[in-house]
Design a protein around this motif. Structure first.
Motif, PDB file in Angstrom:
ATOM      1  N   LEU A  57      -3.239  -5.141  -6.419  1.00  0.00           N
ATOM      2  CA  LEU A  57      -1.860  -5.512  -6.184  1.00  0.00           C
ATOM      3  C   LEU A  57      -0.759  -5.590  -7.261  1.00  0.00           C
ATOM      4  O   LEU A  57       0.165  -5.699  -7.107  1.00  0.00           O
ATOM      5  N   LEU A  58      -1.514  -5.560  -8.470  1.00  0.00           N
ATOM      6  CA  LEU A  58      -0.842  -5.761  -9.690  1.00  0.00           C
ATOM      7  C   LEU A  58      -0.619  -4.541 -10.495  1.00  0.00           C
ATOM      8  O   LEU A  58      -1.481  -3.690 -10.717  1.00  0.00           O
ATOM      9  N   LEU A  59       0.856  -4.353 -11.002  1.00  0.00           N
ATOM     10  CA  LEU A  59       0.963  -3.023 -11.584  1.00  0.00           C
ATOM     11  C   LEU A  59       0.207  -2.840 -12.846  1.00  0.00           C
ATOM     12  O   LEU A  59       0.010  -4.033 -13.840  1.00  0.00           O
ATOM     13  N   THR A  60      -0.186  -1.711 -13.366  1.00  0.00           N
ATOM     14  CA  THR A  60      -0.840  -1.497 -14.667  1.00  0.00           C
ATOM     15  C   THR A  60      -0.248  -0.250 -15.077  1.00  0.00           C
ATOM     16  O   THR A  60      -0.295   0.840 -14.334  1.00  0.00           O
ATOM     17  N   SER A  64      -8.096 -11.571   0.029  1.00  0.00           N
ATOM     18  CA  SER A  64      -7.779 -10.237  -0.443  1.00  0.00           C
ATOM     19  C   SER A  64      -8.279  -9.911  -1.868  1.00  0.00           C
ATOM     20  O   SER A  64      -8.578  -8.723  -2.084  1.00  0.00           O
ATOM     21  N   SER A  65      -8.655 -10.940  -2.658  1.00  0.00           N
ATOM     22  CA  SER A  65      -8.941 -10.666  -3.906  1.00  0.00           C
ATOM     23  C   SER A  65     -10.456 -10.657  -3.941  1.00  0.00           C
ATOM     24  O   SER A  65     -11.122 -10.980  -5.022  1.00  0.00           O
ATOM     25  N   GLY A  66     -11.161  -9.895  -3.183  1.00  0.00           N
ATOM     26  CA  GLY A  66     -12.743  -9.843  -3.039  1.00  0.00           C
ATOM     27  C   GLY A  66     -13.312  -8.897  -4.127  1.00  0.00           C
ATOM     28  O   GLY A  66     -14.326  -9.478  -4.523  1.00  0.00           O
ATOM     29  N   GLY A  67     -12.478  -7.953  -4.588  1.00  0.00           N
ATOM     30  CA  GLY A  67     -13.045  -7.043  -5.624  1.00  0.00           C
ATOM     31  C   GLY A  67     -13.316  -8.025  -6.944  1.00  0.00           C
ATOM     32  O   GLY A  67     -14.201  -7.817  -7.566  1.00  0.00           O
ATOM     33  N   THR A  73      -4.463 -12.611  -6.869  1.00  0.00           N
ATOM     34  CA  THR A  73      -3.366 -13.045  -6.348  1.00  0.00           C
ATOM     35  C   THR A  73      -4.063 -13.954  -5.081  1.00  0.00           C
ATOM     36  O   THR A  73      -4.861 -13.869  -4.525  1.00  0.00           O
ATOM     37  N   ASP A  74      -2.947 -14.618  -4.734  1.00  0.00           N
ATOM     38  CA  ASP A  74      -3.352 -15.847  -3.642  1.00  0.00           C
ATOM     39  C   ASP A  74      -1.951 -16.011  -2.956  1.00  0.00           C
ATOM     40  O   ASP A  74      -1.261 -16.722  -3.386  1.00  0.00           O
ATOM     41  N   PHE A  82       3.153 -16.329  -2.934  1.00  0.00           N
ATOM     42  CA  PHE A  82       2.537 -15.326  -3.701  1.00  0.00           C
ATOM     43  C   PHE A  82       2.360 -15.817  -5.166  1.00  0.00           C
ATOM     44  O   PHE A  82       3.029 -16.166  -5.877  1.00  0.00           O
ATOM     45  N   HIS A  83       0.857 -16.387  -5.662  1.00  0.00           N
ATOM     46  CA  HIS A  83       0.688 -16.895  -6.954  1.00  0.00           C
ATOM     47  C   HIS A  83      -0.374 -15.909  -7.532  1.00  0.00           C
ATOM     48  O   HIS A  83      -1.110 -15.374  -7.043  1.00  0.00           O
TER      49      HIS A  83
END
Length: 466
Positions: free
Chosen positions: A82-85, A156-159, A175-176, A212-213
Motif C-alpha cells: 500500500l506504500l509507494l516505492t 491486512s499487513s499479513g505479508g 499500515t494500520d 490510517f497509521h
C-alpha cells in the motif's frame, strides 16, 4: 545464512562496524529465506533481488570506508504494497491498479529508510486496499501463517508479519487503519507497533483519512525503536504530520514499568474472548505486576464504537471506488464494493455525527489516561483461523459479532498501540497482548513492551519447538 537472517538490527550494525559481516551477505541471507519460504507462505507481492543486491553492495563500500549513510545502512527492509516505492509498482493488492505508469515516488517512511542506507527487498502482500483483516486478494492470492499453513496470518499487513516471523528481512513497514498491523502481529507472534497518528508521515492520504497509521512489524522491540528513529519524522507532503519531536526511541528503552499505573481490561466489558486467549493474556498481565507496575482490572468505560468506525470505513470505501472507472470497479472484490455502496448512501449529517462521536471517544480516553499510564487488553479475542474466509468460523453466521474489537478504537482515538507476543495455545498458535498509551506517548508503549520482552523473549517459527 540462516543464522545471519535471524540477527537484529543492532547486532547487524555492530557486526558491520567491526567488519565481521557484510550488508551483501545479510541481503543474500534474507533473499535466501524468501526463496526458501515464500512459495509456501506468499508474503511478497514482488521481490527486487537485483536492485537489493546493488544497494547492499553500495552499502558495503560505505561501511568499508567507515562512512555509513545513516542509522540503518545495509539493513534489509520491506514495504507493504500500500506504500509507494520508487521504481516498483504499488498495486495495493488490486487488479484495478494500472501497472504501466511511472512509479517515481517513495512514501515518506520508505524514503526515510532509503535515505539512511536501508536495502529494500520488495513489497509485501496485502488485502485489496487493506479492506479486510486477512491477507487474501484476487491479485496475489492467499498469504499463509508460518505456524500453520492452513491458517491465516491476519491482515491486512499479513505479508509484512509473515516476512518478519520468518526472517525474510529485518524491518518491515506496515499500515494500520483499524488493526491491520496489530492483528497479523498477534496471529504470527511478532511485534507490531502502530505509532500515534501523524508520528510517521503518510503520503498519499489513505481513503480512510486519519484512521490510517504507518508502523512496523519486527522480531524485537529494539528493532521497532531503531526503525522509529528513522521514520518518525514529518514530510512536507503530509498535511497531518506531527512536528519532529527529536525523540530517540532507543533511549531509556530498558527503563522498565516499575511504578506505572496499568489498567487491564480483559474484554472492554462487552467483547467475547476465547478462554485460552484470556488465560494467556492474564498471565502476561501478571508479569507486569511482578515487574513493579501497579495493575488494576478496569474497563475504559466506552460503548462499543464499531458503528462509528464503520461509518468512516464505508465513507472511505465510497470515496476510493469513485476514483476508478466502471471497468476498474468491476474487478474490485465484491465485499469492498458492498461497503462502498453503503458509503454511497451515507448522509453528510450521519458522517458529521460519527465525527462528533469519535471526538467524544477520544476525550474519554484522554481522561482515562489521567489515571492510568497504560491500558492492556488482548490484541484479539481469537487465534488464527483457516484461510479462505474473512472471519473465524464461529463469527461467520453473525455479521454483528466482532472478531477484532480491541484494535480499531485506538485508530479512532489516534493513540499509540502495540501487539506483543505473550505465548501459545495448546495447539501452538501465537497470542498477543495489546499495550496502549495516551496520544504522543509512543516511547512509553515501547518501554513497556521491552520490559515484557526482557523476561519473556519472543519465539519465532524457525526456532520454535512445536
Amino acid at each position: 545464512m540462516s543464522e545471519i537472517a535471524d540477527l537484529s538490527t543492532s547486532q547487524l550494525l555492530s557486526l558491520y562496524g567491526d567488519r565481521q559481516l557484510s550488508p551483501v551477505a545479510v541481503t543474500k541471507a534474507a533473499l535466501e529465506r524468501i526463496n526458501t519460504y515464500n512459495n509456501s507462505v506468499n508474503a511478497f507481492a514482488i521481490v527486487d533481488e537485483k536492485t537489493a543486491l546493488a544497494e547492499a553492495q553500495a552499502s558495503e563500500v560505505r561501511w568499508l570506508n567507515g562512512n555509513p549513510l545513516g542509522l540503518v545502512d545495509g539493513i534489509p527492509f520491506t514495504a507493504k504494497d500500500l506504500l509507494l516505492t520508487k521504481g516498483l509498482p504499488t498495486r495495493r493488492g488490486s487488479k484495478a491498479i494500472i501497472v504501466n505508469q511511472p512509479w517515481e515516488e517513495d512514501a515518506p517512511a520508505v524514503a526515510r529508510l532509503r535515505e539512511q542506507g536501508a536495502v529494500l527487498l520488495g513489497k509485501t502482500t496485502t488485502s485489496e486496499f487493506g479492506w479486510k483483516g486477512v491477507t487474501e486478494s484476487q491479485l496475489t492470492g492467499i498469504t499463509r501463517n508460518p505456524w500453520n499453513l492452513n491458517l491465516t496470518p491476519g491482515g491486512s499487513s499479513g505479508g509484512a508479519a509473515v516476512a518478519a516471523a520468518l526472517g525474510m528481512g529485518t524491518l518491515h513497514l506496515g499500515t494500520d487503519g483499524g488493526g491491520s498491523s496489530r492483528t497479523p502481529a498477534a496471529l504470527t507472534g511478532v511485534f507490531g507497533f502502530k505509532p500515534t497518528f501523524g508520528r510517521v508521515a503518510g503520503y498519499p492520504s489513505a481513503h480512510t483519512g486519519n484512521l490510517f497509521h504507518v508502523g512496523v512489524l519486527v522480531r524485537t522491540v529494539t528493532d521497532a525503536a531503531v526503525a522509529l528513529n528513522v521514520i518518525a519524522h514529518p514530510d512536507v507532503r503530509d498535511w497531518y504530520a506531527l512536528p519532529d519531536d527529536q525523540q530517540d526511541y532507543t533511549s531509556d528503552l530498558d527503563k522498565g514499568v516499575a511504578g506505572l499505573r496499568i489498567a487491564y481490561s480483559p474484554n472492554f466489558g462487552y467483547a467475547e474472548v476465547d478462554s485460552e486467549v484470556a488465560a494467556l493474556v492474564k498471565a502476561a498481565v501478571d508479569v507486569f505486576s511482578k515487574l513493579g507496575a501497579i495493575v488494576e482490572e478496569v474497563d475504559p468505560g466506552f460503548v462499543n464504537p464499531r458503528l462509528i468506525f464503520q461509518t468512516f470505513w464505508q465513507a472511505g470505501a465510497s470515496k476510493l471506488l469513485r476514483g476508478f472507472s466502471p471497468e476498474q470497479q468491476a474487478v474490485i472484490e465484491e465485499g469492498l464494493q458492498s461497503i462502498a455502496q453503503i458509503g454511497d448512501r451515507l448522509t453528510l449529517a450521519e458522517y458529521l455525527s460519527a465525527q462528533d462521536a469519535r471526538e467524544a471517544l477520544a476525550r474519554q480516553m484522554q481522561r482515562f489516561h489521567q489515571n492510568y499510564d497504560l491500558l492492556i487488553t488482548p490484541t484479539l479475542p481469537v487465534v488464527a483461523f483457516p484461510v479462505g474466509q474473512n472471519r473465524p468460523l464461529s463469527y461467520i453466521d453473525n455479521p454483528q459479532r466482532d472478531w477484532s474489537p480491541f484494535s480499531y478504537p485506538f485508530n479512532l482515538t489516534q493513540q499509540p498501540a502495540a501487539s506483543v507476543p505473550c505465548g501459545f495455545t495448546k495447539n501452538g498458535l501465537p497470542v498477543g497482548i495489546q499495550i496502549v498509551a495516551a496520544k504522543y506517548q509512543d516511547l512509553l508503549v515501547l518501554q513497556a513492551a521491552k520490559a515484557y520482552e526482557s523476561v519473556s523473549p519472543f519465539i519465532m517459527p524457525l526456532t520454535a519447538s512445536n
